[in-house]
Every structure is written in structure tokens, then in C-alpha cells.
Design a protein around this motif. Structure first.
Motif, mmCIF file in Angstrom:
data_model
loop_
_atom_site.group_PDB
_atom_site.id
_atom_site.type_symbol
_atom_site.label_atom_id
_atom_site.label_comp_id
_atom_site.label_asym_id
_atom_site.label_seq_id
_atom_site.Cartn_x
_atom_site.Cartn_y
_atom_site.Cartn_z
ATOM 1 N N MET A 1 0.843 -0.817 -0.599
ATOM 2 C CA MET A 1 -0.208 0.259 -0.074
ATOM 3 C C MET A 1 0.332 1.037 0.843
ATOM 4 N N ILE A 2 0.400 2.314 -0.789
ATOM 5 C CA ILE A 2 0.468 3.500 -0.673
ATOM 6 C C ILE A 2 0.771 4.695 -0.025
ATOM 7 N N GLY A 3 1.103 5.398 0.777
ATOM 8 C CA GLY A 3 0.263 6.661 1.359
ATOM 9 C C GLY A 3 0.279 8.332 0.282
ATOM 10 N N VAL A 4 0.290 8.613 0.178
ATOM 11 C CA VAL A 4 -0.071 10.257 -0.271
ATOM 12 C C VAL A 4 0.045 11.306 0.113
ATOM 13 N N THR A 5 0.767 12.288 1.211
ATOM 14 C CA THR A 5 0.477 13.358 1.549
ATOM 15 C C THR A 5 0.379 14.274 0.283
ATOM 16 N N VAL A 6 -0.429 14.785 0.369
ATOM 17 C CA VAL A 6 -0.669 16.591 -0.034
ATOM 18 C C VAL A 6 -0.945 17.569 0.201
ATOM 19 N N THR A 7 0.043 18.291 0.256
ATOM 20 C CA THR A 7 0.187 19.757 1.512
ATOM 21 C C THR A 7 0.370 20.834 0.588
ATOM 22 N N PHE A 8 -0.633 21.700 0.730
ATOM 23 C CA PHE A 8 -1.416 23.354 0.620
ATOM 24 C C PHE A 8 -0.710 24.101 1.746
ATOM 25 N N SER A 9 0.304 24.738 1.526
ATOM 26 C CA SER A 9 0.765 26.192 2.069
ATOM 27 C C SER A 9 0.172 27.112 2.599
ATOM 28 N N TYR A 10 -0.513 27.924 3.168
ATOM 29 C CA TYR A 10 -1.076 29.476 3.219
ATOM 30 C C TYR A 10 -0.580 29.893 3.972
ATOM 31 N N PRO A 11 0.626 31.355 3.370
ATOM 32 C CA PRO A 11 1.456 31.658 4.685
ATOM 33 C C PRO A 11 0.891 33.114 4.546
ATOM 34 N N GLY A 12 0.314 32.666 5.997
ATOM 35 C CA GLY A 12 -0.315 34.473 6.750
ATOM 36 C C GLY A 12 -1.891 34.205 6.082
ATOM 37 N N GLY A 13 -2.097 33.080 5.610
ATOM 38 C CA GLY A 13 -3.843 33.301 5.095
ATOM 39 C C GLY A 13 -4.945 32.126 4.613
ATOM 40 N N LEU A 14 -5.230 31.157 5.751
ATOM 41 C CA LEU A 14 -5.419 30.290 5.414
ATOM 42 C C LEU A 14 -7.383 30.559 5.655
ATOM 43 N N ASP A 15 -8.231 29.939 4.256
ATOM 44 C CA ASP A 15 -9.098 30.368 4.284
ATOM 45 C C ASP A 15 -9.928 28.976 4.890
ATOM 46 N N ARG A 16 -10.345 28.949 6.031
ATOM 47 C CA ARG A 16 -10.875 27.521 7.101
ATOM 48 C C ARG A 16 -12.228 27.168 5.695
ATOM 49 N N SER A 17 -12.614 28.004 5.618
ATOM 50 C CA SER A 17 -14.328 27.627 4.894
ATOM 51 C C SER A 17 -14.140 27.200 3.617
ATOM 52 N N LEU A 77 -8.596 25.372 -6.564
ATOM 53 C CA LEU A 77 -9.664 25.044 -5.783
ATOM 54 C C LEU A 77 -9.457 25.436 -4.548
ATOM 55 N N TYR A 78 -8.365 24.668 -4.223
ATOM 56 C CA TYR A 78 -7.629 25.408 -3.204
ATOM 57 C C TYR A 78 -6.947 26.816 -3.020
ATOM 58 N N GLY A 79 -6.311 27.211 -4.358
ATOM 59 C CA GLY A 79 -5.948 28.797 -4.155
ATOM 60 C C GLY A 79 -4.128 28.870 -3.832
ATOM 61 N N ALA A 80 -3.430 27.363 -4.011
ATOM 62 C CA ALA A 80 -2.431 26.994 -3.484
ATOM 63 C C ALA A 80 -2.303 25.875 -3.774
ATOM 64 N N ALA A 81 -1.074 25.754 -4.980
ATOM 65 C CA ALA A 81 -0.143 24.955 -5.338
ATOM 66 C C ALA A 81 0.058 24.224 -3.998
ATOM 67 N N PRO A 82 -0.052 22.570 -3.925
ATOM 68 C CA PRO A 82 0.335 21.829 -3.803
ATOM 69 C C PRO A 82 1.893 20.795 -3.218
ATOM 70 N N SER A 83 1.938 20.731 -2.555
ATOM 71 C CA SER A 83 3.312 19.549 -2.561
ATOM 72 C C SER A 83 3.163 18.391 -2.223
ATOM 73 N N ILE A 84 3.551 17.096 -2.847
ATOM 74 C CA ILE A 84 2.973 15.686 -2.627
ATOM 75 C C ILE A 84 4.550 15.115 -2.448
ATOM 76 N N GLU A 85 3.586 14.282 -1.609
ATOM 77 C CA GLU A 85 4.641 12.812 -1.215
ATOM 78 C C GLU A 85 3.822 11.406 -0.964
ATOM 79 N N PHE A 86 4.779 10.718 -1.733
ATOM 80 C CA PHE A 86 4.539 8.827 -1.494
ATOM 81 C C PHE A 86 5.106 8.120 -0.879
ATOM 82 N N VAL A 87 5.144 7.744 -0.145
ATOM 83 C CA VAL A 87 5.613 6.599 1.233
ATOM 84 C C VAL A 87 4.478 5.372 1.376
#
Length: 98
Positions: A1-17, A77-87
Motif C-alpha cells: 500500500m502507498i500513502g500520499v500526503t498532499v500539502t497546501f500551504s497558506y503563509p499568512g492566510g488559510l481560509d478555513r471555510s 480549488l484550494y488557492g495554493a499549489a500542493p506539494s506531494i509526497e509518496f510513502v
């Protein structure tokens, strides 16, 4: 099995909603999707990140899913480019049926 972490970072402005709305709208797409065992939508206001974690049956299925077209759509959609890591997943503990 493979895990994939997709992270969107929002320096100074995460829009929770916005992050919650994306998760609500996307959930149905992943229910019953072949190859996906689990998908978790998360966010951290403290770290100013939205992190999605997937568990896939195979690396091939995961790699096919994360196409350049998909990355473009989720960036919009998220308003930020993701970083992706496969484990590689060594083992899973699932206590939900206990």
C-alpha cells in the motif's frame, strides 16, 4: 500500500471555510473510488496548511491519479499549489471495528 500526503500551504492566510467547502464537495468523488482505501481531508490553522492524506492499494494507481491536469484543478480549488509526497505503508491499525 502507498500513502500520499498532499500539502497546501497558506503563509499568512488559510481560509478555513474554503478548505472545508472543498472537502465537502469532493468527498463523494472518493467514496467507492477504485484503488483508494482511505482519504482524509485535514487543515491546521496553526500551521496555515490544508493536508490531504490518501491510502492507495498500489503506487501505480496513485501516480495515475495525480496527473498534471488534476494538480492544476486542485491548485485552483484550494488557492495554493500542493506539494506531494509518496510513502510506502508498512502496516495499518484500524480500531474502527473494535
Amino acid at each position: 500500500m502507498i500513502g500520499v500526503t498532499v500539502t497546501f500551504s497558506y503563509p499568512g492566510g488559510l481560509d478555513r471555510s474554503r478548505v472545508v467547502k472543498v472537502a465537502e464537495n469532493a468527498r463523494g468523488m472518493f467514496e467507492g473510488m477504485p484503488g483508494v482505501r482511505f482519504k482524509f481531508f485535514t487543515f491546521s490553522e496553526k500551521q496555515q496548511q490544508a493536508v490531504n492524506f490518501y491510502v492507495w492499494e498500489s503506487e501505480e494507481e496513485a501516480e495515475q491519479f495525480f496527473s498534471p491536469e488534476l494538480l492544476g484543478r486542485v491548485t485552483e480549488l484550494y488557492g495554493a499549489a500542493p506539494s506531494i509526497e509518496f510513502v510506502e505503508i508498512a502496516e495499518i491499525v484500524d480500531n474502527s471495528k473494535a
